[in-house]
Design an enzyme around this catalytic site. Sequence first.
Site, mmCIF file in Angstrom:
data_model
loop_
_atom_site.group_PDB
_atom_site.id
_atom_site.type_symbol
_atom_site.label_atom_id
_atom_site.label_comp_id
_atom_site.label_asym_id
_atom_site.label_seq_id
_atom_site.Cartn_x
_atom_site.Cartn_y
_atom_site.Cartn_z
ATOM 1 N N GLU A 9 -7.761 5.612 -1.953
ATOM 2 C CA GLU A 9 -7.809 4.156 -2.107
ATOM 3 C C GLU A 9 -7.388 3.409 -0.851
ATOM 4 O OE1 GLU A 9 -6.231 2.045 -5.501
ATOM 5 O OE2 GLU A 9 -6.412 3.854 -6.708
ATOM 6 N N ASP A 81 -6.018 6.585 -7.076
ATOM 7 C CA ASP A 81 -4.780 6.772 -7.831
ATOM 8 C C ASP A 81 -5.041 7.377 -9.210
ATOM 9 O OD1 ASP A 81 -3.278 5.797 -5.789
ATOM 10 O OD2 ASP A 81 -3.055 3.783 -6.599
ATOM 11 N N ASP A 83 -4.783 6.892 -12.393
ATOM 12 C CA ASP A 83 -4.645 6.047 -13.575
ATOM 13 C C ASP A 83 -6.005 5.462 -13.927
ATOM 14 O OD1 ASP A 83 -5.095 4.128 -11.634
ATOM 15 O OD2 ASP A 83 -3.106 3.232 -11.744
ATOM 16 N N GLU A 85 -7.337 2.463 -13.505
ATOM 17 C CA GLU A 85 -8.000 1.744 -12.410
ATOM 18 C C GLU A 85 -8.524 2.726 -11.370
ATOM 19 O OE1 GLU A 85 -8.704 -1.561 -12.161
ATOM 20 O OE2 GLU A 85 -7.922 -1.695 -14.198
ATOM 21 N N TYR A 298 3.980 9.046 -7.969
ATOM 22 C CA TYR A 298 3.185 7.884 -8.374
ATOM 23 C C TYR A 298 4.017 6.930 -9.224
ATOM 24 C CZ TYR A 298 -0.895 5.188 -9.725
ATOM 25 O OH TYR A 298 -1.798 4.176 -9.915
ATOM 26 N N ARG A 300 3.119 4.188 -11.159
ATOM 27 C CA ARG A 300 2.630 3.518 -12.375
ATOM 28 C C ARG A 300 2.570 4.555 -13.495
ATOM 29 N NH1 ARG A 300 -0.568 1.225 -8.263
ATOM 30 N NH2 ARG A 300 -0.056 -0.985 -7.921
ATOM 31 N N HIS A 344 1.267 11.474 -16.075
ATOM 32 C CA HIS A 344 2.043 11.495 -14.840
ATOM 33 C C HIS A 344 3.506 11.749 -15.139
ATOM 34 C CE1 HIS A 344 -1.637 9.628 -13.746
ATOM 35 N NE2 HIS A 344 -1.319 8.483 -14.285
#
Length: 752
Positions: A9, A81, A83, A85, A298, A300, A344
Amino acid sequence: MGKDLIIVESPAKVKTIKKFLGNAYAVEASVGHVRDLPQKKLGVDEEDFAPQYQIIPGKQKVVAKLKEAAATAATIYLAPDPDREGEAIAWHVAEILKGAGAPVHRIQFNEITAKAVREALAHPREINEKLFLSQQARRILDRLVGYKVSPILWQKVKSGISAGRVQSVALRLVVDREKERRVFVPEEYWNFKARLAGDAPPEFEAELVKYQGKKLDIGSAEQAEAAEAAIRGNPFVVAAVAEKERKKSPPPPFITSTLQQAANQRLGYSAKRTMGAAQKLYEGLELGERGTVALITYMRTDSTRIADEARDAAREFIVETLGPDYYPEKARHFRSKAGAQDAHEAIRPVDVALTPADVKALLPKDLFSLYKLIWERFVASQMREARFWDTVADIAAGPGLFKAKGQRLMFPGYLKVYGQEAGDEAKSLPPLAKDQVLTLLELKKEQKFTQPPPRYTEASLVRELEEKGIGRPSTYAAIISTLLDRDYARLEDKHFVPSELGETVSDLLAEHFAKIMDVGFTAGMEEALDAVAEGRGDWVGLLRDFTGDFYPTLAKAAKDMAKVKAGKETDVACELCGKPMVIRFGKAGEFLGCSGYPECKNTKEFDRAPDGAVVARERKAEETVSVGTCPQCGKDLALKKSRTGSRFIACTGWPDCKYTRPFSTGVACPKEGCSGTLVEKSSKRGKVFYACDAYPQCDFALWDWPIPEPCPQCDSKVLVRKKTRDGEIIACPNRACRYKRAVAGKKGEGEE
């Protein structure tokens, strides 16, 4: 064919990953999302909800670079990432690169280390379409609500404002809390404290808990005087003493919400600042001889799970540095809350052996403070519990029963690393025995009043959102930023206060879109989106169910919603014409305007009384200081201050002469080729800044007062004077340059 291609990203990750993969792979960045719904139209088919994606404006060069790299790649690994998104970004990049011909795989890693990345490359997978469809459904839901409801608010309230599916519910929490405070009626109560001494030190305090055999309930000065007279003069005798050992276990390692709460409470960071700093710690930073190093996993996540190897490393660190007594008999495991996504780990340091002391000199202060917080919380979570010796004494004095509590720290356990238990020793009680007579040193009574429910802080609002199931870890910071950016709320002493605009919007939405504004419905929608991600739900069916009720409600609201654009009525009378004044929402904020406008142009600023009543502010007599002569009419010019806080120069002949000009700093714009001057301006939220007066041709701006002096360490043509916790300093505005010095002598901020 060329090298295998890894697409991440952010550019920061590119540098970190290249460090340990070397030239074996090509690494490129998508720089976030590359495709989205169009900006100027709905972009969603309202029959089958098919989205009409397009390249995000400004991302054409990024996409071209990705296509060029993919054209010669042997294999393409998508590594955004880990997740929802990130999965969506991977899906969109894959769609863009369909014509490249190389096989496309999805990889993910919870930490950016050589081992984690190589492990991911060895075990690639397909893009999780269920996870992507869940993100797509969320995006379409948000687009439908925003795109359909916002125009109604433009027509009824104020042009340019907007509604959000989740943010509007968060706004309602803030507004409802304010309304609770307005209707709250304080109740008087009195408490009593006795300062006592036993046969040995220390002195201690005991609090009255019962009077005349009942729970303490003294609600007036007369009752308090009577109680004091009845108690005073009696001996204070120990009625009972209870002693026991208490154990206090460490908290679990951080998840997104608890990190945001702790950073707000301990460091004063906003949720947005916390997540921005955590992102940098995750992606990797230059650490001197170590090179680029990723410091945390990570950030989130809503899972408290810890990898076995991380737990083993923590055990080794604790035993070696603190001793075996600080490690529990069994390794600690924490249970995640119901509904947590366990994909995660919790937020933890990548390498527990890299202590805060090791990186303090290498990190900016805000990043160091956050790393220290995360490191200490993780290490503490794996340590032995703290042990206290608690003593509780009941003390009788005539009709009163007092209670004294003391605690003594026997073993600090995890508090050795994380915790603020200041004053533990001071809470100790002296040796006490049943029937022991104590010496009364002082008897104090104090009048108090019950307090209304507190306004939300960022920490308590995040906690409330999490507990009610509103939003997800990745959205809390954005929700809070949106409330502030839209001027729906402001922070006063770090607490959220809804603006008149925010309260008006919330009330209208709650009245006409009851389901959307319902906390339970919003939480249920999050669960339905989770079901789509897990393959238990159909995203089209979810949207069809939502719009089945939403569209009729939309049509009714457009017809029935009250129009407050001309003003919201108040009980304040205009002192010029006697007509009622109304609350209006202008570009610079809310104000009172006469309902007789345009015949009467009277305006005033206002406040809300504790009970919610609108109170007009008295105009202060303004001392006019001449700063020159008006070039249009010849009258004096005066220094004024705008409603949002910035200074400007205006003609004293207003309203007959409307000449104004910005307040100049006298500093030339440092942008190459620009002949403008930096002037004082302020944002809608009242933040003063300094921008080029040649705007929009030149967009140069600074947040701090400019000084016409080149930086001795970089090529910046100006320095700035800024306030810090340690006082005022002169610093370079270039973030990459850390030049700063103390202010030798204070000068007033520029005379024209």
